[in-house]
Write an enzyme that holds these catalytic residues in place. Structure first.
Site, short mmCIF file in Angstrom:
data_model
loop_
_atom_site.label_atom_id
_atom_site.label_comp_id
_atom_site.label_asym_id
_atom_site.label_seq_id
_atom_site.Cartn_x
_atom_site.Cartn_y
_atom_site.Cartn_z
N GLY A 42 0.78 -1.17 -0.19
CA GLY A 42 0.09 -0.20 0.06
C GLY A 42 0.95 1.15 0.16
O GLY A 42 2.08 1.14 -0.07
N GLY A 72 1.92 5.10 1.37
CA GLY A 72 2.82 5.52 2.80
C GLY A 72 4.06 4.98 3.24
O GLY A 72 4.69 4.48 2.92
N GLU A 93 -0.43 -1.55 -6.94
CA GLU A 93 -1.18 -0.48 -7.49
C GLU A 93 -0.10 0.68 -7.74
O GLU A 93 -0.12 1.46 -8.38
CB GLU A 93 -2.47 -0.17 -7.01
N ASN A 121 -7.79 9.38 4.53
CA ASN A 121 -7.44 9.27 3.26
C ASN A 121 -8.49 8.59 2.26
O ASN A 121 -8.88 9.16 1.44
CB ASN A 121 -6.16 8.68 2.91
N GLY A 142 -6.77 1.12 -2.68
CA GLY A 142 -7.10 -0.25 -3.17
C GLY A 142 -6.84 -1.33 -2.26
O GLY A 142 -6.71 -2.56 -2.50
N1 COA Z 1 -5.84 7.36 15.16
C1 COA Z 1 -5.58 8.75 14.66
N2 COA Z 1 -4.32 9.05 13.96
C2 COA Z 1 -3.59 8.02 13.47
C3 COA Z 1 -3.76 6.70 13.86
C4 COA Z 1 -5.00 6.42 14.73
N3 COA Z 1 -5.11 5.25 15.20
N4 COA Z 1 -2.68 5.92 13.55
C5 COA Z 1 -1.98 6.69 12.83
N5 COA Z 1 -2.42 7.97 12.71
C6 COA Z 1 -1.76 9.11 12.18
C7 COA Z 1 -0.25 9.26 12.50
O1 COA Z 1 -0.28 9.86 13.68
C8 COA Z 1 0.09 10.27 11.25
O2 COA Z 1 -0.56 11.60 11.69
P1 COA Z 1 0.39 12.73 10.97
O3 COA Z 1 0.34 12.89 9.53
O4 COA Z 1 -0.39 13.86 11.48
O5 COA Z 1 2.03 12.60 11.58
C9 COA Z 1 -1.00 9.87 10.13
O6 COA Z 1 -1.91 8.91 10.78
C10 COA Z 1 -0.05 8.67 9.30
O7 COA Z 1 0.27 7.67 9.92
P2 COA Z 1 1.90 7.10 9.78
O8 COA Z 1 2.02 6.33 11.00
O9 COA Z 1 2.56 8.26 9.10
O10 COA Z 1 1.48 6.09 8.45
P3 COA Z 1 1.40 6.05 7.04
O11 COA Z 1 1.91 7.24 6.35
O12 COA Z 1 1.91 4.64 6.43
O13 COA Z 1 -0.33 6.03 6.72
C11 COA Z 1 -2.45 5.30 6.60
C12 COA Z 1 -1.05 5.15 7.33
C13 COA Z 1 -3.33 4.37 7.42
C14 COA Z 1 -3.03 6.79 7.07
C15 COA Z 1 -2.44 5.01 5.12
O14 COA Z 1 -1.56 3.75 5.03
C16 COA Z 1 -3.53 5.01 4.38
O15 COA Z 1 -4.38 6.19 3.99
N6 COA Z 1 -4.24 3.89 4.32
C17 COA Z 1 -5.59 3.57 3.56
C18 COA Z 1 -5.34 3.44 1.96
C19 COA Z 1 -4.57 2.25 1.62
O16 COA Z 1 -4.23 1.24 2.40
N7 COA Z 1 -4.01 2.18 0.39
C20 COA Z 1 -3.42 1.03 0.02
C21 COA Z 1 -3.56 0.72 -1.35
S1 COA Z 1 -3.50 2.59 -2.09
#
Ligand code: COA
Length: 513
Positions: free
Chosen positions: A263, A265, A288, A378, A382
């Site tokens: 995924g 990030g 993807e 976000n 996918g």
């Molecule tokens: N509650 C609130 N906020 C949370 C949290 C929770 N349980 N867990 C993480 N966060 C916040 C982090 O503090 C961070 O905040 P910041 O940007 O203000 O610092 C933010 O979420 C991103 O977390 P991070 O630990 O840096 O992980 P990441 O960049 O890998 O992103 C997702 C994690 C889940 C947000 C991201 O992977 C996503 O949007 N996933 C859904 C879509 C997806 O899976 N796509 C895959 C195929 S496109």
């Protein structure tokens, strides 16, 4: 600007400025625009639209592949151009407008948008705006760093605007593999049986009659903004490597593994970097998006081939790709997202799906999208396309967020993107929980023991034990208490019990809107 990039002379007369091209877009229209995770997005026409919205009412439905670069979502949201937006975004300003109810956001599995357009579940695309490297002698559009939903937008739109980006070398020609699904009920199986197979054409066929404008740009993609691996993400990667090695040893997979999906990030990118330190070889990706980690794995020889819908790279890595295009072109295929994410293929190839959770509960339900169950982060992207159909569906997360005030393992998730039925393995830096073949009560013990942060582990055990004792059932819960960790966070800015008032953390919580 050089007309060499428009090899079909009939289109030479269609060259105009972005402001002139934007005139084809009227208030209330649906616009389909290229762009997937900051890659291959249009740079000039959206900015011209935002400018026009300063002097006339202009509200549109904007459909893309996924998220955009160049602050385009921010600029359009600030100009109030976005009435509806789908299927994915990552922009802070747009997120705020979505969560204020000012922009209607349709959070969608990324494989489904093209199907829903084809099936007329969604309003048809009026205007397609697509970034291209060039247009061939036969009217074929060569995309740039992503394919996304561009082929479907071009098939459906009444007017097509092409943005030719001269900063993208024409050597990109040959990297794409465009396969169009037939309409039902006569659809045939998609003839792809290996990640490295090409089944389509290297271009998207244009109907020249519908090409309304060609605009030239020179701005490169916004570089990837993922953070480098840290101790926690390295630990997560190490757990996954160890687990996959055991799977190979147990004879459940070959030592080249099955194709990997990762995924978006920071965490997913770091996990993939972890394969550089593994003993695996001859790996393939059927994913993807390709981040820097995929290119590093190609360079190291660990990865033999990578298939995706886009490439989202940092500046240096992008430069390396274009300087060695012949090497990478033989090892990368960029496809429409309805093919890169097609459940039929994910199941056939036996993908190992690695996606990121915001939080998961003691039974293995995953929330990837909604902070505190209400506020969009976000979108599902996918992850669902892959998780449900994968050979192994793995979700990763750090065990805590926000300086430890949030536990990523909670009694019950307040929003479910991936149900317990679609989740095989959960991993945090603490450890890995293999949930295959376990009933909910067994899952809870394994998840709490292996994944929860020590600060929260005892409280989770206590919740689970009392739920078993007082409520019982297949999946025991104390309904009065199930969301108490989230409500406590909203009140005190911490999931930890009896936390003192903390102004810095309150300010941070407000920013999460
Ligand atoms: N509650 C609130 N906020 C949370 C949290 C929770 N349980 N867990 C993480 N966060 C916040 C982090 O503090 C961070 O905040 P910041 O940007 O203000 O610092 C933010 O979420 C991103 O977390 P991070 O630990 O840096 O992980 P990441 O960049 O890998 O992103 C997702 C994690 C889940 C947000 C991201 O992977 C996503 O949007 N996933 C859904 C879509 C997806 O899976 N796509 C895959 C195929 S496109």
């Amino acid at each position: 600007m050089t007309l060499d990039r428009i090899r079909h002379p009939a289109l030479h007369g269609k060259v105009m400025t972005a402001t002139e091209a934007a005139r084809f877009i009227q208030n209330g229209m649906t616009v389909g625009m290229s762009g997937f995770t900051r890659a291959g997005d249009c740079k000039a026409v959206p900015a011209a639209l935002a400018q026009r919205a300063e002097s006339e009412p202009l509200r549109i439905t904007l459909i893309t592949g996924a998220s955009l670069g160049h602050d385009t979502d921010k600029i359009l949201a600030d100009a109030d151009v976005l009435a509806r937006r789908l299927p994915f975004q990552v922009d802070r300003t747009l997120r705020r407008k979505i969560n204020a109810g000012e922009v209607m956001f349709i959070d969608q599995h990324l494989s489904e948008t093209a199907e829903q357009l084809r099936g007329h579940h969604l309003a048809p695309v009026d205007v397609a705006i697509i970034e291209a490297t060039c247009i061939t002698e036969d009217g074929g559009l060569i995309p740039t760093t992503s394919v996304g939903n561009s082929a479907q937008f071009i098939q459906q739109a009444r007017h097509i605007i092409v943005e030719i980006n001269e900063s993208v070398p024409t050597s990109f020609e040959g990297m794409h593999d465009i396969y169009n699904l037939e309409a039902r009920p006569h659809r045939q199986p998609v003839p792809l049986t290996a990640a490295d197979q090409r089944i389509g054409q290297p271009y998207i066929q244009l109907d020249l009659e519908r090409v309304a404008a060609v605009v030239f740009t020179r701005e490169p993609d916004s570089p990837s903004n993922v953070l480098p691996p840290d101790a926690d993400t390295r630990a997560i990667a190490a757990h996954i490597n160890r687990f996959l090695a055991q799977e190979v040893k147990a004879g459940r997979m070959p030592d080249t593994l099955y194709p990997l999906q990762a995924g978006i990030g920071t965490i997913a990118n770091a996990v993939l970097h972890g394969f550089e330190d593994s003993d695996f070889h001859g790996l393939t990706m059927y994913s993807e998006v390709l981040q820097d980690s995929a290119i590093a794995l190609l360079d190291s020889g660990k990865l033999a081939f990578a298939s995706a819908a886009s490439m989202t790279l940092s500046g240096d890595v992008y430069q390396r790709v274009i300087d060695n295009m012949d090497f990478y072109k033989s090892k990368i295929a960029l496809r429409p997202q309805e093919i890169s994410n097609l459940p039929e293929i994910v199941r056939r190839l036996g993908i190992i799906a690695l996606n990121t959770a915001l939080e998961f509960d003691i039974y293995g339900n995953v929330n990837s999208t909604h902070v505190n169950g209400t506020h969009m982060m976000n979108g599902i992207g996918g992850s669902g396309d892959f998780a449900r159909n994968a050979h192994l569906s793995i979700f990763v997360s750090k065990s805590i967020a926000k300086h430890g005030d949030i536990s990523s393992v909670v009694p019950m998730v307040p929003h479910v993107d991936h149900t317990e039925h679609d989740v095989d393995i959960l991993v945090t830096e603490i450890g890995l929980a293999d949930l295959r073949g376990l009933a909910p009560r067994e899952r809870a013990i394994r998840i709490i023991d292996n994944c929860a942060h020590p600060d929260y582990r005892e409280e989770l055990r206590d919740y689970f034990n009392r739920a078993c004792q007082y409520a019982g059932g297949q999946t025991p819960h104390l309904l009065d208490e199930a969301f108490s960790w989230h409500t406590r966070y909203l009140k005190t800015q911490s999931m930890k019990p009896a936390r003192a008032h903390h102004p810095v953390r309150e300010a941070e919580a407000a920013l999460m809107d």
